[in-house]
Design a protein around this motif. Sequence first.
Motif, PDB file in Angstrom:
ATOM      1  N   ARG A   9     -51.140 116.753  49.150  1.00 37.80           N
ATOM      2  CA  ARG A   9     -50.861 117.540  48.670  1.00 37.80           C
ATOM      3  C   ARG A   9     -49.473 117.435  48.210  1.00 37.80           C
ATOM      4  O   ARG A   9     -48.689 117.893  49.119  1.00 37.80           O
ATOM      5  CB  ARG A   9     -51.494 118.932  48.311  1.00 37.80           C
ATOM      6  N   THR A  10     -49.002 117.373  47.420  1.00 35.38           N
ATOM      7  CA  THR A  10     -47.436 116.695  47.120  1.00 35.38           C
ATOM      8  C   THR A  10     -46.920 117.955  46.353  1.00 35.38           C
ATOM      9  O   THR A  10     -47.399 118.613  45.863  1.00 35.38           O
ATOM     10  CB  THR A  10     -46.778 115.754  46.613  1.00 35.38           C
ATOM     11  N   GLU A  11     -45.112 118.347  47.435  1.00 34.82           N
ATOM     12  CA  GLU A  11     -44.675 120.175  46.099  1.00 34.82           C
ATOM     13  C   GLU A  11     -43.250 118.909  46.315  1.00 34.82           C
ATOM     14  O   GLU A  11     -42.426 118.206  46.460  1.00 34.82           O
ATOM     15  CB  GLU A  11     -44.340 120.708  47.123  1.00 34.82           C
ATOM     16  N   ARG A  13     -40.153 120.570  45.241  1.00 28.34           N
ATOM     17  CA  ARG A  13     -38.046 121.117  46.029  1.00 28.34           C
ATOM     18  C   ARG A  13     -37.216 121.636  45.191  1.00 28.34           C
ATOM     19  O   ARG A  13     -36.819 120.379  45.368  1.00 28.34           O
ATOM     20  CB  ARG A  13     -38.843 121.782  47.561  1.00 28.34           C
ATOM     21  N   TYR A  36     -47.575 120.606  35.734  1.00 26.40           N
ATOM     22  CA  TYR A  36     -48.654 121.068  36.786  1.00 26.40           C
ATOM     23  C   TYR A  36     -49.681 121.666  36.469  1.00 26.40           C
ATOM     24  O   TYR A  36     -50.066 122.547  37.883  1.00 26.40           O
ATOM     25  CB  TYR A  36     -46.657 121.562  37.449  1.00 26.40           C
ATOM     26  N   ASP A  89     -47.403 117.702  42.672  1.00 29.17           N
ATOM     27  CA  ASP A  89     -48.713 118.787  42.606  1.00 29.17           C
ATOM     28  C   ASP A  89     -48.201 120.228  42.311  1.00 29.17           C
ATOM     29  O   ASP A  89     -48.527 121.202  41.292  1.00 29.17           O
ATOM     30  CB  ASP A  89     -49.689 119.123  44.190  1.00 29.17           C
ATOM     31  N   SER A  90     -46.553 120.238  43.047  1.00 27.80           N
ATOM     32  CA  SER A  90     -46.473 121.461  42.665  1.00 27.80           C
ATOM     33  C   SER A  90     -45.677 121.429  42.571  1.00 27.80           C
ATOM     34  O   SER A  90     -44.418 120.939  43.306  1.00 27.80           O
ATOM     35  CB  SER A  90     -47.241 122.755  43.426  1.00 27.80           C
ATOM     36  N   THR A  92     -41.562 124.006  43.627  1.00 26.50           N
ATOM     37  CA  THR A  92     -41.018 125.607  44.021  1.00 26.50           C
ATOM     38  C   THR A  92     -39.254 124.675  43.601  1.00 26.50           C
ATOM     39  O   THR A  92     -38.404 124.168  44.214  1.00 26.50           O
ATOM     40  CB  THR A  92     -41.120 124.935  45.474  1.00 26.50           C
ATOM     41  N   GLU A 154     -48.097 130.963  51.747  1.00 30.93           N
ATOM     42  CA  GLU A 154     -48.353 129.948  52.293  1.00 30.93           C
ATOM     43  C   GLU A 154     -50.289 129.929  52.237  1.00 30.93           C
ATOM     44  O   GLU A 154     -50.890 128.994  51.537  1.00 30.93           O
ATOM     45  CB  GLU A 154     -48.611 129.367  53.544  1.00 30.93           C
ATOM     46  N   GLY A 157     -51.386 129.698  48.173  1.00 32.85           N
ATOM     47  CA  GLY A 157     -50.631 128.551  47.696  1.00 32.85           C
ATOM     48  C   GLY A 157     -51.634 127.558  48.628  1.00 32.85           C
ATOM     49  O   GLY A 157     -52.611 127.055  47.309  1.00 32.85           O
ATOM     50  N   ALA A 161     -54.427 125.824  45.298  1.00 34.29           N
ATOM     51  CA  ALA A 161     -54.196 124.565  45.719  1.00 34.29           C
ATOM     52  C   ALA A 161     -55.745 124.284  45.657  1.00 34.29           C
ATOM     53  O   ALA A 161     -55.982 122.804  45.494  1.00 34.29           O
ATOM     54  CB  ALA A 161     -53.585 124.123  46.656  1.00 34.29           C
TER      55      ALA A 161
END
Length: 190
Positions: A9-11, A13, A36, A89-90, A92, A154, A157, A161
């Motif tokens: 998974r990728t975030e 930021r 998203y 994937d998300s 923030t 976390e 999340g 996820a």
Amino acid sequence: MPTSRTTARTELRIEDPRALRALAHPARQRIISELYAGETLTATEAAKLVGLTPSATSYHLRALEKWGVAVRDAPGDDGRERPWRSAADSITVLPTAHRRAGLDASRTSVHAWLGDLEDGLERLTASVAQGREQGMTSRGRLWLTPDEERQLRERLGEAVADLRGRTRRDHPAGATPYDVFALILPADES
């Protein structure tokens, strides 16, 4: 039945205050919500969601691309519009972006997001009034150390996820969409 993701998974930021300001536009917020959520949209499809022309929506999609929020897929052999998807994937927005953007820009960004929350609460109220037993609200107070607060973020999340990757084109039979909001807000200590 959707295919399961086996990739990490990728975030994305967001730290740059200029990106925060760029993301605060209501049409961009709506597009970000869809992308998203795992959707892939053409400018024409996104335009229908935000109530703008495909040309105006293309402008907003390119702005999201500039800040690394959205990416365009290669055009198909049929010459149709290229679809857009999320760059991760998300997403923030880090507190540093809010601090560096200033109070007004931060407030505008947060209130754009809260507009989606208010709309969701209205849909929940209507659903409950119709006798449906789906959706929930929950509120409480926890006294947490900084490490416990991080762990809670976390864990929340991770729970979300695990169910990501389902879209309007690819989901189990009988599945309906839910907007999931997680808020961990500092409480008034007085």
